[in-house]
Design an enzyme around this catalytic site. Structure first.
Site, PDB file in Angstrom:
ATOM      1  N   TYR A  53       5.765   4.325   4.775  1.00 52.05           N
ATOM      2  CA  TYR A  53       4.630   3.438   5.083  1.00 52.05           C
ATOM      3  C   TYR A  53       5.096   2.077   5.586  1.00 52.05           C
ATOM      4  O   TYR A  53       4.383   1.428   6.355  1.00 52.05           O
ATOM      5  CB  TYR A  53       3.694   3.342   3.875  1.00 52.05           C
ATOM      6  CG  TYR A  53       2.957   4.648   3.663  1.00 52.05           C
ATOM      7  CD1 TYR A  53       1.853   4.982   4.437  1.00 52.05           C
ATOM      8  CD2 TYR A  53       3.406   5.587   2.737  1.00 52.05           C
ATOM      9  CE1 TYR A  53       1.207   6.199   4.292  1.00 52.05           C
ATOM     10  CE2 TYR A  53       2.758   6.806   2.578  1.00 52.05           C
ATOM     11  CZ  TYR A  53       1.664   7.107   3.358  1.00 52.05           C
ATOM     12  OH  TYR A  53       1.029   8.313   3.225  1.00 52.05           O
ATOM     13  N   HIS A 104      -9.749   6.425   3.992  1.00 51.48           N
ATOM     14  CA  HIS A 104      -8.431   6.877   3.527  1.00 51.48           C
ATOM     15  C   HIS A 104      -7.482   5.739   3.196  1.00 51.48           C
ATOM     16  O   HIS A 104      -6.273   5.932   3.139  1.00 51.48           O
ATOM     17  CB  HIS A 104      -7.808   7.810   4.574  1.00 51.48           C
ATOM     18  CG  HIS A 104      -8.591   9.072   4.755  1.00 51.48           C
ATOM     19  ND1 HIS A 104      -8.457   9.889   5.855  1.00 51.48           N
ATOM     20  CD2 HIS A 104      -9.534   9.665   3.968  1.00 51.48           C
ATOM     21  CE1 HIS A 104      -9.277  10.929   5.742  1.00 51.48           C
ATOM     22  NE2 HIS A 104      -9.953  10.794   4.614  1.00 51.48           N
TER      23      HIS A 104
END
Length: 232
Positions: A53, A104
């Protein structure tokens, strides 16, 4: 003012250069979903997930909203627009959209590993903080994790999204295959009398038998066409 609700997926950001997960050569080809987008993957190898990420965040610094994002934001001049997005990037915000529901999660935020949906522990990162490390802790003492809804986790914003969809005067779907639930189920909450538009260069499976208006184009060209239809 008419209420337009727009559901966006990976195809919305593809023209900006954001890697899609599902297409050939996409992120799922390089990283098995089980490793980087499940609670189990995070528990097994938190550093791999955090680094994954971090890389996604760095990509945000290299991309810009595309014409589709900008045209969508411009609809707010004439309509009450709510964007419900499956995307975790911040391109809708950067293009000027003001009402966005992230189903999300959000790439630019981190949270507690123990209580990921507790607002007390959700933190927005500035670009100079995009590199999260093992040992960076949330206020409750747990490792900071991405504020992302992983597979197998509840989708906290879905109820809010449903409330907006039920009140929509126009419903638009851009760049999503409608394969991922619960987002794919939002279409079933649109009132029968409400026009539905789908912008996607690929065919989208609509199983409900619902009448939809298909614009077989990418996000930017499709939004250009939709704008002409709506601004009549």
């Amino acid at each position: 003012m008419k209420k337009i609700v727009v559901l966006t997926g990976a195809g919305m950001s593809a023209e900006s250069g954001i890697s899609t997960f599902r297409d050939s050569g996409g992120l799922w080809d390089k990283y098995p979903v089980e490793q980087v987008a499940t609670p189990e993957g995070y528990a097994a190898n938190p550093k791999l997930v955090i680094d994954f990420y971090n890389e996604r965040r760095k990509q945000l610094l290299e991309v810009e909203p595309n014409e589709g994002h900008i045209l969508l934001a411009e609809l707010e001049k004439k309509f009450n627009v709510t964007v419900i997005t499956q995307n975790v990037d911040n391109l809708h915000e950067r293009a000027g959209s003001t009402s966005i529901i992230h189903l999300h999660g959000e790439l630019t935020k981190v949270t507690s590993s123990y209580q990921p949906n507790n607002p007390m522990f959700i933190k927005t990162l500035s670009p100079e903080e995009y590199e999260v490390k093992i040992g960076d802790l949330a206020a409750d003492g747990s490792q900071l994790r991405p504020f992302i809804v992983w597979f197998g986790e509840a989708v906290p914003m879905i109820e809010t999204a449903i409330e907006y969809v039920e009140k929509a005067d126009v419903f638009v779907i851009i760049g999503t295959s409608l394969n991922v639930y619960p987002a794919a189920g939002l279409l079933s909450y649109v009132a029968d009398s409400v026009p539905v538009y789908i912008i996607d260069p690929n065919s989208v499976n609509i199983s409900s038998g619902r009448k939809v208006n298909v614009i077989s184009k990418g996000a930017s060209a499709g939004m250009e066409e939709l704008k002409k239809i709506l601004f009549v």
